[in-house]
Scaffold this motif. Structure first.
Motif, PDB file in Angstrom:
ATOM      1  N   SER A 174     -21.431  59.550 101.974  1.00  0.00           N
ATOM      2  CA  SER A 174     -21.239  58.112 101.823  1.00  0.00           C
ATOM      3  C   SER A 174     -20.392  57.797 100.593  1.00  0.00           C
ATOM      4  CB  SER A 174     -22.598  57.416 101.708  1.00  0.00           C
ATOM      5  OG  SER A 174     -22.447  56.042 101.481  1.00  0.00           O
ATOM      6  N   ASP A 175     -20.691  58.450  99.476  1.00  0.00           N
ATOM      7  CA  ASP A 175     -19.954  58.204  98.241  1.00  0.00           C
ATOM      8  C   ASP A 175     -18.479  58.553  98.416  1.00  0.00           C
ATOM      9  OD1 ASP A 175     -19.833  57.285  95.634  1.00  0.00           O
ATOM     10  OD2 ASP A 175     -20.461  59.179  94.729  1.00  0.00           O
ATOM     11  N   LEU A 176     -18.204  59.677  99.062  1.00  0.00           N
ATOM     12  CA  LEU A 176     -16.806  60.081  99.280  1.00  0.00           C
ATOM     13  C   LEU A 176     -16.063  59.078 100.154  1.00  0.00           C
ATOM     14  CD1 LEU A 176     -17.234  63.928  99.813  1.00  0.00           C
ATOM     15  CD2 LEU A 176     -15.919  62.838  97.976  1.00  0.00           C
ATOM     16  N   SER A 177     -16.716  58.583 101.195  1.00  0.00           N
ATOM     17  CA  SER A 177     -16.043  57.631 102.082  1.00  0.00           C
ATOM     18  C   SER A 177     -15.745  56.322 101.352  1.00  0.00           C
ATOM     19  CB  SER A 177     -16.895  57.368 103.327  1.00  0.00           C
ATOM     20  OG  SER A 177     -18.106  56.706 102.985  1.00  0.00           O
ATOM     21  N   VAL A 178     -16.637  55.911 100.461  1.00  0.00           N
ATOM     22  CA  VAL A 178     -16.420  54.693  99.684  1.00  0.00           C
ATOM     23  C   VAL A 178     -15.236  54.881  98.729  1.00  0.00           C
ATOM     24  CG1 VAL A 178     -17.406  53.174  97.919  1.00  0.00           C
ATOM     25  CG2 VAL A 178     -18.797  53.893  99.865  1.00  0.00           C
ATOM     26  N   ASP A 211     -15.543  51.736  91.033  1.00  0.00           N
ATOM     27  CA  ASP A 211     -16.935  51.859  90.598  1.00  0.00           C
ATOM     28  C   ASP A 211     -17.789  50.749  91.217  1.00  0.00           C
ATOM     29  OD1 ASP A 211     -18.650  53.532  88.954  1.00  0.00           O
ATOM     30  OD2 ASP A 211     -18.970  51.765  87.701  1.00  0.00           O
ATOM     31  N   GLN A 212     -17.225  49.567  91.317  1.00  0.00           N
ATOM     32  CA  GLN A 212     -17.945  48.452  91.941  1.00  0.00           C
ATOM     33  C   GLN A 212     -18.266  48.757  93.400  1.00  0.00           C
ATOM     34  OE1 GLN A 212     -16.246  44.441  91.430  1.00  0.00           O
ATOM     35  NE2 GLN A 212     -16.560  44.122  93.627  1.00  0.00           N
ATOM     36  N   ALA A 213     -17.291  49.298  94.112  1.00  0.00           N
ATOM     37  CA  ALA A 213     -17.518  49.654  95.517  1.00  0.00           C
ATOM     38  C   ALA A 213     -18.584  50.741  95.638  1.00  0.00           C
ATOM     39  CB  ALA A 213     -16.201  50.117  96.153  1.00  0.00           C
ATOM     40  N   ARG A 214     -18.530  51.724  94.739  1.00  0.00           N
ATOM     41  CA  ARG A 214     -19.521  52.817  94.777  1.00  0.00           C
ATOM     42  C   ARG A 214     -20.923  52.286  94.505  1.00  0.00           C
ATOM     43  NH1 ARG A 214     -17.766  57.661  91.006  1.00  0.00           N
ATOM     44  NH2 ARG A 214     -19.278  58.819  92.283  1.00  0.00           N
ATOM     45  N   THR A 250      -9.631  53.742  97.118  1.00  0.00           N
ATOM     46  CA  THR A 250      -8.401  54.252  96.489  1.00  0.00           C
ATOM     47  C   THR A 250      -7.250  54.406  97.476  1.00  0.00           C
ATOM     48  OG1 THR A 250      -9.120  56.555  96.819  1.00  0.00           O
ATOM     49  CG2 THR A 250      -9.707  55.512  94.723  1.00  0.00           C
ATOM     50  N   SER A 251      -7.502  54.149  98.752  1.00  0.00           N
ATOM     51  CA  SER A 251      -6.494  54.371  99.790  1.00  0.00           C
ATOM     52  C   SER A 251      -5.218  53.573  99.527  1.00  0.00           C
ATOM     53  CB  SER A 251      -7.066  53.975 101.153  1.00  0.00           C
ATOM     54  OG  SER A 251      -6.102  54.149 102.170  1.00  0.00           O
ATOM     55  N   GLY A 252      -4.074  54.269  99.586  1.00  0.00           N
ATOM     56  CA  GLY A 252      -2.784  53.622  99.416  1.00  0.00           C
ATOM     57  C   GLY A 252      -2.392  53.358  97.979  1.00  0.00           C
ATOM     58  N   ASN A 253      -3.250  53.770  97.038  1.00  0.00           N
ATOM     59  CA  ASN A 253      -2.968  53.554  95.615  1.00  0.00           C
ATOM     60  C   ASN A 253      -2.854  54.910  94.947  1.00  0.00           C
ATOM     61  OD1 ASN A 253      -3.088  53.044  92.819  1.00  0.00           O
ATOM     62  ND2 ASN A 253      -4.392  51.240  93.098  1.00  0.00           N
ATOM     63  N   ALA A 296      -4.687  55.363  91.609  1.00  0.00           N
ATOM     64  CA  ALA A 296      -6.144  55.438  91.765  1.00  0.00           C
ATOM     65  C   ALA A 296      -6.565  56.788  92.324  1.00  0.00           C
ATOM     66  CB  ALA A 296      -6.629  54.313  92.673  1.00  0.00           C
ATOM     67  N   GLU A 297      -5.789  57.312  93.254  1.00  0.00           N
ATOM     68  CA  GLU A 297      -6.113  58.607  93.834  1.00  0.00           C
ATOM     69  C   GLU A 297      -6.046  59.713  92.787  1.00  0.00           C
ATOM     70  OE1 GLU A 297      -3.421  58.922  97.113  1.00  0.00           O
ATOM     71  OE2 GLU A 297      -4.648  57.671  98.441  1.00  0.00           O
ATOM     72  N   VAL A 298      -5.030  59.646  91.910  1.00  0.00           N
ATOM     73  CA  VAL A 298      -4.930  60.622  90.831  1.00  0.00           C
ATOM     74  C   VAL A 298      -6.125  60.485  89.891  1.00  0.00           C
ATOM     75  CG1 VAL A 298      -3.629  61.246  88.753  1.00  0.00           C
ATOM     76  CG2 VAL A 298      -2.430  60.894  90.907  1.00  0.00           C
ATOM     77  N   ARG A 299      -6.488  59.254  89.565  1.00  0.00           N
ATOM     78  CA  ARG A 299      -7.567  59.002  88.614  1.00  0.00           C
ATOM     79  C   ARG A 299      -8.900  59.537  89.122  1.00  0.00           C
ATOM     80  NH1 ARG A 299      -8.134  54.755  84.182  1.00  0.00           N
ATOM     81  NH2 ARG A 299      -5.878  54.860  84.255  1.00  0.00           N
ATOM     82  N   TYR A 300      -9.111  59.468  90.417  1.00  0.00           N
ATOM     83  CA  TYR A 300     -10.385  59.920  90.985  1.00  0.00           C
ATOM     84  C   TYR A 300     -10.302  61.302  91.624  1.00  0.00           C
ATOM     85  CZ  TYR A 300     -13.169  55.800  90.047  1.00  0.00           C
ATOM     86  OH  TYR A 300     -13.902  54.827  89.403  1.00  0.00           O
ATOM     87  N   ALA A 301      -9.184  61.981  91.446  1.00  0.00           N
ATOM     88  CA  ALA A 301      -9.006  63.287  92.092  1.00  0.00           C
ATOM     89  C   ALA A 301     -10.068  64.282  91.664  1.00  0.00           C
ATOM     90  CB  ALA A 301      -7.610  63.833  91.786  1.00  0.00           C
TER      91      ALA A 301
END
Length: 716
Positions: free
Chosen positions: A302-306, A449-452, A311-314, A317-322
């Motif tokens: 669930s956490d991964l899907s959130v 973080d808010q979404a998570r 971060t999709s398309g950003n 953001a993808e680098v930051r959460y890699a």
């Protein structure tokens, strides 16, 4: 001169392997001082290094083995150059990357010392130099009348005093972990290097080739390696990061062997394995299999899907959460593998049979049978509390909330004398807390973080009410109100977050920051859980060691080897390069080659190989790294060595103690070895040093590092 001292207790005498029919399996994560007892076995498989030398922390090769605090590494030059896994340095690569300068996908190579980059505020290297048995000192003063909580706090206080005594020299970090589930305690002193820099990491198209698809799989074609360097002050002592620091002059380093290994060759593996559970009871196995692990898998997924959606398309953001995503994915696949392993082999039933044999032996050799009843009772209380603790972790899964809770706890603990503070919140820990708070700068975005946190609260609300900590529901925000917390909080700002480090508890009580307010509101419930954990742990620490001593005596009566579960301390294991058969009709060889990379390459993630690597393969520019039998460059290989998490980056040594590879994974069928070692199918996966050297020469042209290392090439 470095020292190593051991008080050989009766319990350790119980570990003697003299005359035991040791193995035909390469099971065991051995404390270095146990290796002389394995002398005959090491000689049998072909290890040429004297066991006494391996046991000595003041001599090569053990002086070259270091911990990264979660991974292992080894020095490969006299100037503090250390080699580890790519995934162990992934955080450092990610922290230095941007969407415009993406070292994750492009790789990074410092051609000069001046170009080396800070690995991060929380990056450390630990060099173990002294180990001593302090069991008697830890146990001193314990009385039968103590409650579980009183006993646990007494042990904590004794450990803190032993650590304070050991850390008079601030160059060292000391710890007092337990062995055999509390039967013994060893004080371990490590030099702690605080200035660690990124030197070289290949592109993730090499270092993470195959990605999560190939994780825990074989055949594997991943070049999971990278280089870091330790820096110290000009006086040669550990120092805070500074441009004035100089490379650490490592006492010893490993010679790199490009001569290679072949099927059947003996290997040694040295590193810092995390945790294993080889001595757990059948009830504990069933709890993990049926309750704990399925809950974790669902939570990870669930956490991964959130995170993916947020971060999709950003690209930024993808680098930051890699790094966050990679870490969760690794835990997820390992837990899924454990469940698959439990389904494939009924380890609980195997343990049932062993437990029945043990209890029969115990009844015949011990007069006090109440121990086993008490053992079952404390294990049951531990499992029940663990479910509540998991619910608490879901309900508080927010980086900003975790930061606020840490800061408030630190403020409360800082009002006490340092010796009375909770371990983890003493003065010695402030730099680590500061580093964690700083680290959010590179791995946090408010909207993610808010979404998570919103999703975590929704998951928490769906859990069985009986498993939730009492009173917690009334204190939590609703999923709908979370957006206001992030809109009004200033903790997302690094400078303002760090400013709370210097404030006292009254400032927290008066704060109007919603996350600070929530942390204050949740504190008493968290402390109640903590106090209950102390009571349970104290009872476990009273009963389990008695059980473990009986298990040791029982195994000794059968002539079987006994080693402690892994606990992130320095261990040595051994084995041979070997194929395996995961199931009927399938046999998997011990080596993969660069041709397999070209075959797997699809041009689509995660099977994208760099063009210059593919060209080198096509042109067969193999040079001295070509294996005579394989006719090409080997990439990864299998061995029977006993490994687990934390062994990532561990040095794989040939029979002469030269570096022949790096441990980085296990086969999917092996994952349950944390609970049960099955010699027929347990295999560790290592990157072959020849592939590493070949990539450095032919692909990334890291000639400066090749010159720095001492490499033993094959005879022409």
């Amino acid at each position: 001169m470095l020292k190593q001292s051991y008080a050989w207790s009766l319990a350790l005498a119980g570990l003697s392997l003299a005359g035991s029919p040791l193995a035909l399996a390469d099971e065991g994560q051995w404390q270095p001082h146990q290796l002389p007892q394995l002398k005959a076995e090491l000689k049998r498989i072909g290890i040429a290094i004297p066991a006494e030398k391996l046991a000595d922390l003041s001599r090569h090769p053990m002086t070259a083995i270091v911990s990264l605090g979660g991974c292992s590494a080894s020095f490969v030059s006299p100037s503090g150059l250390a080699v580890t896994n790519h995934h162990c340095a992934y955080g450092a690569v990610q922290r230095n990357s941007t969407a415009e300068k993406n070292y994750i996908s492009d790789g990074f190579l410092a051609k000069t010392r001046a170009e080396e980059l800070p690995a991060g505020p929380d990056s450390r290297m630990y060099i173990t130099d002294k180990v001593e048995n302090v069991t008697a000192r830890v146990m001193q003063g314990i009385t039968p009348a103590m409650s579980g909580k009183q006993r646990h706090e007494h042990v904590e206080d004794r450990i803190k005093a032993l650590i304070t005594e050991c850390e008079q020299d601030k160059a060292y970090r000391c710890s007092v972990p337990s062995f055999h589930r509390g039967l013994e305690y060893y004080r371990i002193r490590q030099m702690m290097i605080r200035d660690v820099r990124l030197v070289y990491a290949p592109s993730d198209k090499i270092g993470n080739f195959g990605g999560e698809v190939d994780n825990f799989e074989w055949p594997r074609h991943t070049g999971d390696f990278s280089f870091l360097r330790a820096y110290v002050g000009k006086d040669g002592r550990p120092a805070d990061p500074s441009p004035d620091n100089v490379p650490y002059q490592s006492r010893d380093f490993l010679v790199v062997s490009a001569q290679g290994l072949k099927n059947g060759d003996a290997i040694l593996l040295a590193g810092y394995p995390g945790t294993t559970s080889r001595y757990k009871l059948p009830a504990e196995i069933r709890f993990a299999r049926d309750v704990s692990y399925p809950a974790r898998v669902a939570d990870y997924q669930s956490d991964l899907s959130v995170i993916a959606a947020a971060t999709s398309g950003n690209a930024s953001a993808e680098v930051r959460y890699a790094s966050v995503v990679k870490s969760i994915n690794n835990r997820l696949k390992k837990t899924e593998g454990l469940l698959a392993g439990f389904a494939r082999k009924d380890i609980a039933a195997i343990r049932d049979a062993q437990d029945a044999q043990f209890r029969q032996w115990y009844a015949q050799n011990r007069s006090d049978t109440s121990l086993l009843k008490e053992l079952d009772a404390v294990i049951a209380s531990d499992m029940a509390l663990t479910e509540e603790e998991f619910a608490w972790s879901v309900a508080t899964n927010s980086d900003l909330l975790k930061s606020a809770r840490t800061l408030y706890r630190l403020a409360l603990e800082s009002s006490k004398p340092d010796t009375e503070r909770k371990a983890g919140f003493q003065q010695r820990d402030v730099s680590f807390i500061t580093a964690r708070l700083n680290r959010l700068e590179q791995s946090f975005l408010p909207n993610v973080d808010q979404a998570r946190y919103t999703a975590s609260l929704q998951r928490y609300n769906q859990t069985d009410a009986r498993l939730r900590p009492r009173g917690l529901d009334l204190l939590l925000p609703t999923p709908e109100s979370v957006v206001a917390l992030y809109r009004q909080s200033e903790l997302g700002n690094t400078a303002k977050r760090l400013a709370w480090l210097n404030k006292d508890a009254s400032a927290f009580l008066q704060s109007d920051d919603p996350f600070i307010q929530l942390a204050v509101k949740l504190h008493d419930t968290g402390m109640s859980l903590e106090d209950r954990r102390k009571e349970v742990d104290g009872n476990l620490e009273r009963v389990i060691p008695q059980y473990m001593q009986a298990v040791i005596d029982w195994k000794k009566s059968q002539g079987k080897p006994v080693y402690p579960d892994a606990n992130s301390t320095l261990r040595v294991t051994y084995g041979t390069v070997a194929p395996y058969s995961p199931r009927d009709g399938i046999s998997k060889g011990p080596f993969t080659t660069v041709e397999g990379i070209a075959e797997k390459h699809t041009g689509k993630a995660p099977f994208i190989a760099p063009d210059n690597l593919l060209t080198a393969i096509r042109e067969k520019r193999y040079g001295v790294f070509k294996d005579a039998a394989l006719g090409t460059v080997p990439v990864d290989f299998l061995s029977t060595a006993d490994t687990t998490g934390g062994n990532s980056g561990s040095a794989v040594l040939n029979k002469n103690g030269e570096l022949a590879g790096l441990n980085f994974d296990s086969t999917y069928e092996s994952i349950t070895k944390d609970w049960y070692f099955d010699s027929a199918i347990t295999r560790a996966i290592h990157v072959d040093i020849r592939y590493m050297l070949w990539v450095m020469k032919e692909v990334d042209h890291a000639d400066n590092l090749l010159k720095e290392m001492q490499i033993r090439y094959p005879a022409k």
